[in-house]
Design a protein around this motif. Structure first.
Motif, PDB file in Angstrom:
ATOM      1  N   PHE A   1     -42.089  47.977   4.497  1.00 16.94           N
ATOM      2  CA  PHE A   1     -41.486  46.648   4.366  1.00 16.94           C
ATOM      3  C   PHE A   1     -39.963  46.784   4.294  1.00 16.94           C
ATOM      4  O   PHE A   1     -39.441  47.624   3.550  1.00 16.94           O
ATOM      5  CB  PHE A   1     -42.004  45.950   3.116  1.00 16.94           C
ATOM      6  CG  PHE A   1     -43.505  45.892   3.030  1.00 16.94           C
ATOM      7  CD1 PHE A   1     -44.213  44.858   3.615  1.00 16.94           C
ATOM      8  CD2 PHE A   1     -44.209  46.887   2.369  1.00 16.94           C
ATOM      9  CE1 PHE A   1     -45.597  44.806   3.549  1.00 16.94           C
ATOM     10  CE2 PHE A   1     -45.599  46.857   2.291  1.00 16.94           C
ATOM     11  CZ  PHE A   1     -46.288  45.808   2.883  1.00 16.94           C
ATOM     12  N   PHE A   2     -39.264  45.927   5.052  1.00 15.88           N
ATOM     13  CA  PHE A   2     -37.811  46.011   5.127  1.00 15.88           C
ATOM     14  C   PHE A   2     -37.193  44.634   4.856  1.00 15.88           C
ATOM     15  O   PHE A   2     -37.153  43.784   5.747  1.00 15.88           O
ATOM     16  CB  PHE A   2     -37.382  46.500   6.512  1.00 15.88           C
ATOM     17  CG  PHE A   2     -38.106  47.744   6.952  1.00 15.88           C
ATOM     18  CD1 PHE A   2     -37.791  48.971   6.420  1.00 15.88           C
ATOM     19  CD2 PHE A   2     -39.121  47.657   7.899  1.00 15.88           C
ATOM     20  CE1 PHE A   2     -38.464  50.108   6.819  1.00 15.88           C
ATOM     21  CE2 PHE A   2     -39.787  48.787   8.313  1.00 15.88           C
ATOM     22  CZ  PHE A   2     -39.464  50.027   7.758  1.00 15.88           C
TER      23      PHE A   2
ATOM     24  N   ALA B   1     -32.038  50.842   5.284  1.00 12.89           N
ATOM     25  CA  ALA B   1     -33.173  51.130   4.397  1.00 12.89           C
ATOM     26  C   ALA B   1     -33.052  50.510   3.010  1.00 12.89           C
ATOM     27  O   ALA B   1     -33.972  50.645   2.194  1.00 12.89           O
ATOM     28  CB  ALA B   1     -33.337  52.643   4.256  1.00 12.89           C
ATOM     29  N   SER B   2     -31.980  49.799   2.728  1.00 15.50           N
ATOM     30  CA  SER B   2     -31.790  49.209   1.404  1.00 15.50           C
ATOM     31  C   SER B   2     -32.949  48.284   1.034  1.00 15.50           C
ATOM     32  O   SER B   2     -33.291  47.369   1.789  1.00 15.50           O
ATOM     33  CB  SER B   2     -30.478  48.418   1.370  1.00 15.50           C
ATOM     34  OG  SER B   2     -30.315  47.765   0.128  1.00 15.50           O
ATOM     35  N   GLY B   3     -33.564  48.549  -0.116  1.00 16.02           N
ATOM     36  CA  GLY B   3     -34.665  47.711  -0.604  1.00 16.02           C
ATOM     37  C   GLY B   3     -35.991  47.961   0.070  1.00 16.02           C
ATOM     38  O   GLY B   3     -36.982  47.300  -0.258  1.00 16.02           O
ATOM     39  N   ALA B   4     -36.068  48.898   0.998  1.00 12.19           N
ATOM     40  CA  ALA B   4     -37.317  49.155   1.722  1.00 12.19           C
ATOM     41  C   ALA B   4     -38.373  49.723   0.785  1.00 12.19           C
ATOM     42  O   ALA B   4     -38.072  50.405  -0.199  1.00 12.19           O
ATOM     43  CB  ALA B   4     -37.066  50.116   2.875  1.00 12.19           C
ATOM     44  N   SER B   5     -39.631  49.445   1.104  1.00 17.31           N
ATOM     45  CA  SER B   5     -40.748  49.937   0.297  1.00 17.31           C
ATOM     46  C   SER B   5     -41.944  50.189   1.205  1.00 17.31           C
ATOM     47  O   SER B   5     -41.907  49.888   2.403  1.00 17.31           O
ATOM     48  CB  SER B   5     -41.116  48.918  -0.790  1.00 17.31           C
ATOM     49  OG  SER B   5     -41.510  47.682  -0.206  1.00 17.31           O
TER      50      SER B   5
ATOM     51  N   SER C   1     -22.934  44.362   9.993  1.00 14.02           N
ATOM     52  CA  SER C   1     -23.029  45.369  11.048  1.00 14.02           C
ATOM     53  C   SER C   1     -23.747  44.826  12.275  1.00 14.02           C
ATOM     54  O   SER C   1     -24.596  43.933  12.179  1.00 14.02           O
ATOM     55  CB  SER C   1     -23.774  46.606  10.526  1.00 14.02           C
ATOM     56  OG  SER C   1     -23.903  47.576  11.538  1.00 14.02           O
ATOM     57  N   ARG C   2     -23.397  45.406  13.423  1.00 11.13           N
ATOM     58  CA  ARG C   2     -24.073  45.061  14.669  1.00 11.13           C
ATOM     59  C   ARG C   2     -24.958  46.201  15.171  1.00 11.13           C
ATOM     60  O   ARG C   2     -25.566  46.101  16.229  1.00 11.13           O
ATOM     61  CB  ARG C   2     -23.047  44.671  15.742  1.00 11.13           C
ATOM     62  CG  ARG C   2     -22.367  43.344  15.420  1.00 11.13           C
ATOM     63  CD  ARG C   2     -21.566  42.823  16.588  1.00 11.13           C
ATOM     64  NE  ARG C   2     -21.044  41.492  16.303  1.00 11.13           N
ATOM     65  CZ  ARG C   2     -21.730  40.364  16.474  1.00 11.13           C
ATOM     66  NH1 ARG C   2     -22.967  40.417  16.962  1.00 11.13           N
ATOM     67  NH2 ARG C   2     -21.197  39.195  16.190  1.00 11.13           N
ATOM     68  N   ILE C   3     -25.028  47.266  14.415  1.00 10.42           N
ATOM     69  CA  ILE C   3     -25.905  48.373  14.751  1.00 10.42           C
ATOM     70  C   ILE C   3     -26.367  49.031  13.458  1.00 10.42           C
ATOM     71  O   ILE C   3     -25.604  49.152  12.501  1.00 10.42           O
ATOM     72  CB  ILE C   3     -25.203  49.400  15.671  1.00 10.42           C
ATOM     73  CG1 ILE C   3     -26.174  50.509  16.082  1.00 10.42           C
ATOM     74  CG2 ILE C   3     -23.945  49.961  15.020  1.00 10.42           C
ATOM     75  CD1 ILE C   3     -25.634  51.414  17.173  1.00 10.42           C
ATOM     76  N   GLY C   4     -27.647  49.386  13.407  1.00 12.40           N
ATOM     77  CA  GLY C   4     -28.189  50.008  12.203  1.00 12.40           C
ATOM     78  C   GLY C   4     -29.414  50.840  12.546  1.00 12.40           C
ATOM     79  O   GLY C   4     -30.010  50.697  13.621  1.00 12.40           O
TER      80      GLY C   4
END
Length: 202
Positions: A52-53, A37-41, A64-67
Motif C-alpha cells: 500500500f502506497f 516509499a513514505s508511509g508505505a506498508s 516531484s515529477r519523477i519518483g
C-alpha cells in the motif's frame, strides 16, 4: 439419481482437495524503498502479499515529477510455487504525460550464492492504458524458495495539460502446485467416474 450424486461428489472432490492441500506460503525479508516509499506498508495472507502506497504520486502541484519504488521479498512454501499473479492499482487515472514503468524479476534462491532465474515481467503504463493493470507471471519451473524484486518509476513531466502519475496498491497472489497425493486423489476420482460410466453403458 444415486449415480448422478456420486458423479457430482467425485468431481467436487477433484477440484477441492488440491486447493485444501496447497502449502501455506511464508513471506519474509520484505523491504520497501525508493523516493515514494513514505508511509508505505504491506499485508500478507496464506498466499498473497499486498503493498500500500499512500504518498506515491508525482506531477502537477507536487514536489516531484519523477519518483521510484523498490519492493523485495522472499516467499517460501512446502509445495512448489509456480505462478505470481499481479494487480497494480492507480488512485485516479494517469493523466497527461503521467507514466509508470514497472519491472519484476523472480529468482529461485535455494542456493543464495547462485540464484536461478524463474520469471520476469515489464510494462509501461500511460494515460491510454487500461487500469487497474493485471498480469499473470508463470515461472519456468516450480520453486519452494523465491525472491521477488520489483521496481517502479513514476514520471509526469510538465506539459500544457494536467500531468499526474500515481500508484496506490500492488497486489501479489502466488500459486502453489498441489501435493502429489492431492493429484492422485483427483486422478482416482476421475478413474471412478470412468468405471461407473462403463458399467452404466454395459
Amino acid at each position: 439419481m444415486k449415480a448422478f450424486r456420486a458423479t457430482v461428489l467425485l468431481v467436487a472432490l477433484c477440484f477441492t482437495v488440491p486447493a485444501a492441500q496447497a502449502g501455506v506460503i511464508n513471506f519474509s525479508d520484505v523491504v520497501i524503498g525508493g523516493s515514494l516509499a513514505s508511509g508505505a506498508s504491506f499485508a500478507t495472507g496464506d498466499n498473497y502479499i499486498d503493498f500500500f502506497f499512500p504518498d506515491a504520486s508525482v506531477g502537477d502541484g507536487l514536489s516531484s515529477r519523477i519518483g521510484t519504488l523498490s519492493l523485495t521479498y522472499i516467499a517460501e512454501s512446502t509445495d512448489g510455487m509456480y505462478q505470481n499473479q499481479m494487480l497494480l492499482s492507480v488512485l485516479g487515472a494517469l493523466q497527461g504525460s503521467g507514466t509508470i514503468f514497472f519491472n519484476e524479476v523472480i529468482e529461485d534462491i535455494a542456493n543464495p550464492l547462485d540464484p536461478i532465474f524463474l520469471a520476469s515481467y515489464g510494462v509501461v503504463l500511460d494515460s491510454n492504458s487500461s487500469l487497474p493493470h493485471t498480469a499473470v507471471i508463470d515461472f519456468v519451473r516450480p520453486s519452494n524458495l523465491i525472491k521477488v524484486k520489483k521496481n517502479l518509476t513514476l514520471t509526469a513531466f510538465d506539459t500544457a495539460g494536467v500531468d499526474f502519475a500515481n500508484v496506490g496498491l500492488v497486489e501479489q497472489t502466488i500459486r502453489v502446485v498441489p501435493e502429489p497425493t492431492s493429484l492422485a486423489m483427483c486422478g482416482l476420482g476421475l478413474a471412478c467416474l470412468f468405471i461407473r460410466r462403463r458399467k452404466a453403458v454395459a
